[in-house]
Design an enzyme around this catalytic site. Structure first.
Site, PDB file in Angstrom:
ATOM      1  N   CYS A  44      40.980  -3.587 -55.395  1.00  0.00           N
ATOM      2  CA  CYS A  44      40.077  -4.322 -55.811  1.00  0.00           C
ATOM      3  C   CYS A  44      38.861  -4.815 -55.033  1.00  0.00           C
ATOM      4  O   CYS A  44      37.759  -5.412 -55.112  1.00  0.00           O
ATOM      5  CB  CYS A  44      40.650  -5.616 -56.451  1.00  0.00           C
ATOM      6  SG  CYS A  44      41.853  -5.059 -57.618  1.00  0.00           S
TER       7      CYS A  44
ATOM      8  N   ASN B 182      41.058  -6.999 -65.691  1.00  0.00           N
ATOM      9  CA  ASN B 182      40.921  -6.706 -64.028  1.00  0.00           C
ATOM     10  C   ASN B 182      40.460  -5.406 -64.123  1.00  0.00           C
ATOM     11  O   ASN B 182      41.288  -4.428 -64.252  1.00  0.00           O
ATOM     12  CB  ASN B 182      42.154  -7.054 -63.556  1.00  0.00           C
ATOM     13  CG  ASN B 182      42.230  -6.599 -61.993  1.00  0.00           C
ATOM     14  OD1 ASN B 182      41.231  -6.152 -61.615  1.00  0.00           O
ATOM     15  ND2 ASN B 182      43.203  -7.164 -61.387  1.00  0.00           N
TER      16      ASN B 182
ATOM     17  N   HIS C 150      36.548 -11.683 -57.249  1.00  0.00           N
ATOM     18  CA  HIS C 150      37.240 -10.241 -58.158  1.00  0.00           C
ATOM     19  C   HIS C 150      37.907 -11.114 -59.368  1.00  0.00           C
ATOM     20  O   HIS C 150      38.555 -12.216 -59.031  1.00  0.00           O
ATOM     21  CB  HIS C 150      38.165  -9.556 -57.210  1.00  0.00           C
ATOM     22  CG  HIS C 150      39.262  -8.986 -57.824  1.00  0.00           C
ATOM     23  ND1 HIS C 150      38.577  -8.022 -58.982  1.00  0.00           N
ATOM     24  CD2 HIS C 150      40.604  -8.709 -57.896  1.00  0.00           C
ATOM     25  CE1 HIS C 150      39.537  -7.401 -59.221  1.00  0.00           C
ATOM     26  NE2 HIS C 150      40.781  -7.959 -58.846  1.00  0.00           N
TER      27      HIS C 150
HETATM   28  N1  ACO Z   1      54.175 -11.560 -71.859  1.00  0.00           N
HETATM   29  C1  ACO Z   1      55.012 -12.125 -71.858  1.00  0.00           C
HETATM   30  N2  ACO Z   1      55.623 -12.699 -70.644  1.00  0.00           N
HETATM   31  C2  ACO Z   1      55.571 -12.088 -69.661  1.00  0.00           C
HETATM   32  C3  ACO Z   1      54.490 -11.095 -69.630  1.00  0.00           C
HETATM   33  C4  ACO Z   1      53.587 -10.919 -70.539  1.00  0.00           C
HETATM   34  N3  ACO Z   1      52.648  -9.977 -70.625  1.00  0.00           N
HETATM   35  N4  ACO Z   1      54.402 -10.810 -68.295  1.00  0.00           N
HETATM   36  C5  ACO Z   1      55.565 -11.109 -67.475  1.00  0.00           C
HETATM   37  N5  ACO Z   1      56.100 -12.005 -68.559  1.00  0.00           N
HETATM   38  C6  ACO Z   1      57.245 -12.908 -68.389  1.00  0.00           C
HETATM   39  C7  ACO Z   1      57.932 -12.444 -67.020  1.00  0.00           C
HETATM   40  O1  ACO Z   1      59.138 -11.396 -67.422  1.00  0.00           O
HETATM   41  C8  ACO Z   1      58.856 -13.855 -66.668  1.00  0.00           C
HETATM   42  O2  ACO Z   1      59.825 -13.940 -67.615  1.00  0.00           O
HETATM   43  P1  ACO Z   1      61.310 -14.654 -67.073  1.00  0.00           P
HETATM   44  O3  ACO Z   1      60.791 -15.879 -66.578  1.00  0.00           O
HETATM   45  O4  ACO Z   1      62.012 -14.636 -68.141  1.00  0.00           O
HETATM   46  O5  ACO Z   1      61.595 -13.611 -65.980  1.00  0.00           O
HETATM   47  C9  ACO Z   1      57.766 -14.731 -67.008  1.00  0.00           C
HETATM   48  O6  ACO Z   1      56.710 -14.264 -67.886  1.00  0.00           O
HETATM   49  C10 ACO Z   1      57.095 -15.262 -65.758  1.00  0.00           C
HETATM   50  O7  ACO Z   1      56.588 -14.273 -64.844  1.00  0.00           O
HETATM   51  P2  ACO Z   1      55.616 -14.260 -63.524  1.00  0.00           P
HETATM   52  O8  ACO Z   1      55.293 -13.090 -63.000  1.00  0.00           O
HETATM   53  O9  ACO Z   1      56.350 -15.431 -62.801  1.00  0.00           O
HETATM   54  O10 ACO Z   1      54.340 -15.005 -64.197  1.00  0.00           O
HETATM   55  P3  ACO Z   1      52.955 -15.408 -63.765  1.00  0.00           P
HETATM   56  O11 ACO Z   1      52.712 -16.800 -64.168  1.00  0.00           O
HETATM   57  O12 ACO Z   1      53.052 -15.312 -62.113  1.00  0.00           O
HETATM   58  O13 ACO Z   1      51.772 -14.606 -64.329  1.00  0.00           O
HETATM   59  C11 ACO Z   1      50.602 -12.585 -63.453  1.00  0.00           C
HETATM   60  C12 ACO Z   1      52.063 -12.965 -64.031  1.00  0.00           C
HETATM   61  C13 ACO Z   1      49.648 -12.725 -64.716  1.00  0.00           C
HETATM   62  C14 ACO Z   1      51.017 -11.167 -63.115  1.00  0.00           C
HETATM   63  C15 ACO Z   1      50.440 -13.287 -62.274  1.00  0.00           C
HETATM   64  O14 ACO Z   1      51.253 -13.227 -61.403  1.00  0.00           O
HETATM   65  C16 ACO Z   1      48.900 -12.663 -61.655  1.00  0.00           C
HETATM   66  O15 ACO Z   1      47.890 -12.510 -62.149  1.00  0.00           O
HETATM   67  N6  ACO Z   1      49.185 -12.161 -60.275  1.00  0.00           N
HETATM   68  C17 ACO Z   1      48.397 -11.583 -59.611  1.00  0.00           C
HETATM   69  C18 ACO Z   1      48.114  -9.954 -60.148  1.00  0.00           C
HETATM   70  C19 ACO Z   1      47.053  -9.407 -59.620  1.00  0.00           C
HETATM   71  O16 ACO Z   1      45.802  -9.833 -59.475  1.00  0.00           O
HETATM   72  N7  ACO Z   1      47.231  -8.090 -59.448  1.00  0.00           N
HETATM   73  C20 ACO Z   1      45.948  -7.268 -59.090  1.00  0.00           C
HETATM   74  C21 ACO Z   1      45.599  -7.274 -57.734  1.00  0.00           C
HETATM   75  S1  ACO Z   1      44.017  -6.405 -57.740  1.00  0.00           S
HETATM   76  C22 ACO Z   1      44.286  -4.635 -57.234  1.00  0.00           C
HETATM   77  O17 ACO Z   1      44.303  -4.406 -56.259  1.00  0.00           O
HETATM   78  C23 ACO Z   1      44.313  -3.664 -58.580  1.00  0.00           C
END
Ligand code: ACO
Length: 326
Positions: free
Chosen positions: A113, A283, A253
């Site tokens: 990214c 994203n 980003h």
């Molecule tokens: N729908 C419903 N529930 C979900 C989903 C979904 N799509 N995805 C995860 N969950 C659940 C998980 O299983 C977890 O359940 P549990 O508590 O029973 O175990 C719960 O939701 C919480 O999961 P977290 O991972 O803690 O959720 P978080 O609030 O952190 O959100 C997310 C997840 C959106 C991925 C966030 O962490 C994020 O945006 N992180 C940054 C990721 C990113 O930007 N990546 C790209 C980098 S850039 C690149 O180089 C491509």
């Protein structure tokens, strides 16, 4: 030494829209969860007839047209992508050929990214030293081909898209004022594709284990993203002697609306100065910042003389920021 700036921008988006409701039918998720946790409502998905290079050519033609240049005016083509047409040769080579550019140096850059910001920072060095007059930098991703549509944690986030910028000499005070690029491989296991490379070549086994798809530790990445984008933004502002309230536009980003909000708050930038399109496009990795730039330029949101700060982070992990006067 001359100053380097952006002379033209262009974007190309696949027509097909995948909404949160579409994803509700594929994985155990909900529109409410995706919207509240990420800010994303829909994203684009390329058709099988579309490739990273074909969308790049479309975006590049628009950028060249805005710059008033022909493909033969290019001295260097940098394609930032982690979703190339093929492992070999570079996607930049296909773009060069399909665009009708001359046999100028063309290569791919893999910084996820952060790739577009890395690309324009590299381009700046060539322009400032006179090694190149016009450089085409493209952020191009078709991540839908690497996303596991059985993994709800990743398939809701990523979208497809491409955007390009043509860089060349500009009259000061316009141009790039400060830029930084960073990588820390200690976090390489936070976002990766385990198989299909030299470490784990493609086999029936790896395909069965779904190891050709993106694996992500989203929660850990979230914290690294906020810290690194804040830190690198502060550093470029300091280098240029500019305070956060002086900037006219902040383009982070588009990873997660909550990441954008946290970085903005920590930097003390007011909400009206931040551009986001994550609700429409998700994203798009290295395409996200140049797509935003193109939308801002074409809508008149970004005007000559404006100070624009761009900051990114991505797999690697990589992170960087560029401060530019338009
Ligand atoms: N729908 C419903 N529930 C979900 C989903 C979904 N799509 N995805 C995860 N969950 C659940 C998980 O299983 C977890 O359940 P549990 O508590 O029973 O175990 C719960 O939701 C919480 O999961 P977290 O991972 O803690 O959720 P978080 O609030 O952190 O959100 C997310 C997840 C959106 C991925 C966030 O962490 C994020 O945006 N992180 C940054 C990721 C990113 O930007 N990546 C790209 C980098 S850039 C690149 O180089 C491509």
């Amino acid at each position: 030494m001359v100053a380097a700036g952006i002379l033209g921008t262009g974007a190309a988006l696949p027509e097909k829209v995948i909404t949160n409701h579409d994803l509700e039918k594929i994985v155990d998720t909900s529109d409410e969860w995706i919207t509240s946790r990420t800010g994303i409502r829909e994203r684009r998905q390329a058709g099988l007839h579309q490739t990273t290079s074909s969308l790049s050519v479309e975006a590049s033609r628009k950028a060249l047209e805005m710059a008033g240049l022909a493909p033969t005016d290019l001295d260097l083509i940098i394609c930032s992508t982690i979703s190339p047409d093929m492992p070999l040769p570079s996607t930049a080579a296909y773009i060069q050929q399909k665009l009708g550019a001359r046999d100028c140096c063309s290569f791919d850059l893999a910084a996820a990214c952060s790739g577009f910001l890395f690309g324009i920072t590299v381009a700046e060095q060539f322009i400032r030293t006179g090694k190149a007059k016009h450089v085409l930098v493209i952020g191009a991703e078709i991540l839908s081909r690497y996303v596991d549509y059985k993994d709800r944690a990743t398939c809701v986030i990523f979208g497809d898209g491409v955007a390009a910028a043509v860089l060349g000499a500009v009259e000061p005070p316009s141009g790039m004022l400060a830029a930084e690029m960073h990588t820390n491989g200690a976090f390489s296991d936070h976002l990766y594709i385990p198989a299909g490379g030299v470490l784990k070549p493609a086999s029936c086994e790896t395909v069965r284990a779904r190891e050709h798809y993106i694996k992500m530790r989203g929660n850990e990445l979230f914290k690294v993203a906020v810290r690194s984008m804040e830190d690198v933004s502060r550093r470029v502002l300091e280098q240029a002697g500019v305070s956060a309230h002086q900037i006219d536009l902040f383009i982070p980003h588009q990873a997660n609306q909550r990441i954008t909000d946290a970085v903005r708050e920590r930097l003390g930038v007011c909400a009206e100065k931040v551009y986001t399109n994550i609700s429409r496009l998700g994203n798009t990795s290295s395409a996200s910042i140049p797509i935003c730039l193109d939308e801002c330029v074409r809508s008149g949101r970004l005007r000559k003389g404006n100070l624009v700060l761009m900051a990114a982070f991505g797999a690697g992990v990589t992170w960087g920021a560029v401060l530019m006067r338009w």
